[in-house]
Design a protein around this motif. Structure first.
Motif, PDB file in Angstrom:
ATOM      1  N   LEU A  15       0.940  -0.898  -0.073  1.00  0.00           N
ATOM      2  CA  LEU A  15       0.312  -0.059  -0.194  1.00  0.00           C
ATOM      3  C   LEU A  15       0.595   1.313   0.026  1.00  0.00           C
ATOM      4  O   LEU A  15       0.192   2.424  -0.830  1.00  0.00           O
ATOM      5  N   VAL A  16       1.669   1.265   0.767  1.00  0.00           N
ATOM      6  CA  VAL A  16       3.421   1.851   0.698  1.00  0.00           C
ATOM      7  C   VAL A  16       3.523   2.181  -0.600  1.00  0.00           C
ATOM      8  O   VAL A  16       4.040   3.542  -0.844  1.00  0.00           O
ATOM      9  N   TYR A  17       4.047   1.916  -0.752  1.00  0.00           N
ATOM     10  CA  TYR A  17       5.133   1.305  -1.714  1.00  0.00           C
ATOM     11  C   TYR A  17       4.834   2.260  -3.629  1.00  0.00           C
ATOM     12  O   TYR A  17       5.930   3.741  -3.854  1.00  0.00           O
ATOM     13  N   PHE A  18       3.703   2.220  -3.415  1.00  0.00           N
ATOM     14  CA  PHE A  18       2.767   3.015  -5.292  1.00  0.00           C
ATOM     15  C   PHE A  18       2.834   4.821  -4.575  1.00  0.00           C
ATOM     16  O   PHE A  18       2.875   5.466  -5.438  1.00  0.00           O
ATOM     17  N   VAL A  19       2.366   4.523  -3.126  1.00  0.00           N
ATOM     18  CA  VAL A  19       2.452   5.912  -2.749  1.00  0.00           C
ATOM     19  C   VAL A  19       3.653   6.902  -2.965  1.00  0.00           C
ATOM     20  O   VAL A  19       3.848   8.298  -3.276  1.00  0.00           O
ATOM     21  N   MET A  20       4.263   6.480  -2.607  1.00  0.00           N
ATOM     22  CA  MET A  20       6.172   6.990  -2.203  1.00  0.00           C
ATOM     23  C   MET A  20       5.876   6.416  -3.833  1.00  0.00           C
ATOM     24  O   MET A  20       7.075   8.188  -3.859  1.00  0.00           O
ATOM     25  N   LEU A  21       6.083   6.364  -4.708  1.00  0.00           N
ATOM     26  CA  LEU A  21       6.887   5.600  -5.934  1.00  0.00           C
ATOM     27  C   LEU A  21       6.393   7.432  -6.264  1.00  0.00           C
ATOM     28  O   LEU A  21       7.061   7.833  -7.522  1.00  0.00           O
ATOM     29  N   PHE A  22       5.212   7.419  -6.722  1.00  0.00           N
ATOM     30  CA  PHE A  22       4.254   8.733  -7.589  1.00  0.00           C
ATOM     31  C   PHE A  22       4.981   9.516  -7.017  1.00  0.00           C
ATOM     32  O   PHE A  22       5.346  10.680  -7.609  1.00  0.00           O
ATOM     33  N   ASN A  23       4.827  10.040  -5.575  1.00  0.00           N
ATOM     34  CA  ASN A  23       4.710  11.056  -5.074  1.00  0.00           C
ATOM     35  C   ASN A  23       6.617  11.953  -4.752  1.00  0.00           C
ATOM     36  O   ASN A  23       6.763  13.122  -5.865  1.00  0.00           O
ATOM     37  N   THR A  24       7.741  10.650  -5.086  1.00  0.00           N
ATOM     38  CA  THR A  24       9.297  10.778  -5.525  1.00  0.00           C
ATOM     39  C   THR A  24       9.167  11.158  -6.894  1.00  0.00           C
ATOM     40  O   THR A  24       9.892  12.363  -7.188  1.00  0.00           O
ATOM     41  N   HIS A  25       8.838  10.902  -8.069  1.00  0.00           N
ATOM     42  CA  HIS A  25       8.598  10.712  -9.433  1.00  0.00           C
ATOM     43  C   HIS A  25       7.886  12.256  -9.307  1.00  0.00           C
ATOM     44  O   HIS A  25       8.564  12.910  -9.884  1.00  0.00           O
ATOM     45  N   GLU A  26       6.753  12.298  -9.135  1.00  0.00           N
ATOM     46  CA  GLU A  26       6.277  13.984  -9.612  1.00  0.00           C
ATOM     47  C   GLU A  26       7.197  15.377  -8.900  1.00  0.00           C
ATOM     48  O   GLU A  26       7.550  16.023  -8.866  1.00  0.00           O
ATOM     49  N   GLY A  27       7.172  14.468  -7.189  1.00  0.00           N
ATOM     50  CA  GLY A  27       8.248  15.458  -6.829  1.00  0.00           C
ATOM     51  C   GLY A  27       9.965  15.953  -7.963  1.00  0.00           C
ATOM     52  O   GLY A  27      10.235  16.930  -7.729  1.00  0.00           O
TER      53      GLY A  27
END
Length: 230
Positions: free
Chosen positions: A106-118
């Protein structure tokens, strides 16, 4: 005066919930369940955040690779991981590993997308200016891209900590040797509404503590932003 409008079976009285909390929370057995749930949540959060952060940074280095992998990432992200929780238990057993894995997913994809967007939000002219001064690629990531991505990472962590707790509780409710989710399911099966409401109250306090911790982390990391108090 009792009006009889609400039955104890549906929602317990505050007095009974308070008595249950006073009796059970200080006990060593309950604290063991609390520690187990906390440990699984923090492990899932830490591992999922680290993996998502590293993957997000790596994918941001090549737009071509991101375009190729993006459909597969979206398919995996769209899978209902909560509905797949029984499979996690089959794959990893009823111990801690299955709950940590569910929280991780559940956490992995949220952090992936937020990091990439950042990373993508960093202005290219800023990167270009630093590059013209002879800065290496590693220096640019450490001193320019990573600091600029911090607001996105903090926002991702705020969402992720709640998702990690949800994943652990769901996993424990399905099959576990202990934990607050297992106690919640046990109380519901015995129609102990006071126990169910008491555990929910404990989970609410955990969420408030986690949110306060994230607020402190945000103030420490983003003290340079206008409107953020250190």
């Amino acid at each position: 005066m009792e009006l009889g409008l609400v039955r104890d079976l549906w929602i317990s009285r505050p007095s009974k919930i308070g008595q249950w909390l006073w009796r059970e929370v200080p006990s060593g057995k309950f604290m063991g369940h609390l520690w187990l749930t906390t440990k699984e949540t923090l492990l899932g959060l830490a591992l999922g955040s680290l993996a998502g952060l590293l993957t997000g940074f790596l994918l941001s280095t090549s737009r071509r690779v991101y375009r190729i992998l993006n459909p597969f990432i979206m398919v995996l992200y769209s899978l209902p991981r909560i509905a797949l929780a029984p499979l996690f238990i089959v794959w990893f057993g009823i111990g801690e590993a299955s709950k940590v894995a569910l929280a991780f997913s559940l956490v992995y994809f949220v952090m992936l997308f937020n990091t990439h967007e950042g990373v993508q939000s960093v202005r290219q002219e800023l990167i270009g200016a630093v590059r013209t001064m002879g800065a290496s690629r590693l220096f640019i990531y450490r001193r320019v891209i990573a600091p600029a991505s911090v607001p996105f990472l903090v926002a991702g962590l705020r969402v992720s900590i709640g998702l990690a707790l949800i994943g652990v509780i769901v996993g424990e409710m399905l099959a576990a040797r202990g934990g607050l989710g297992q106690q919640l399911a046990q109380g519901a099966s015995l129609f102990r509404t006071d126990a169910v409401m008491g555990i929910i109250a404990v989970l609410a306090v955990m969420a408030l503590v986690a949110n306060s911790a994230m607020g402190l982390l945000e103030r420490r990391l983003l003290h340079w932003r206008p409107g953020v108090e250190a």
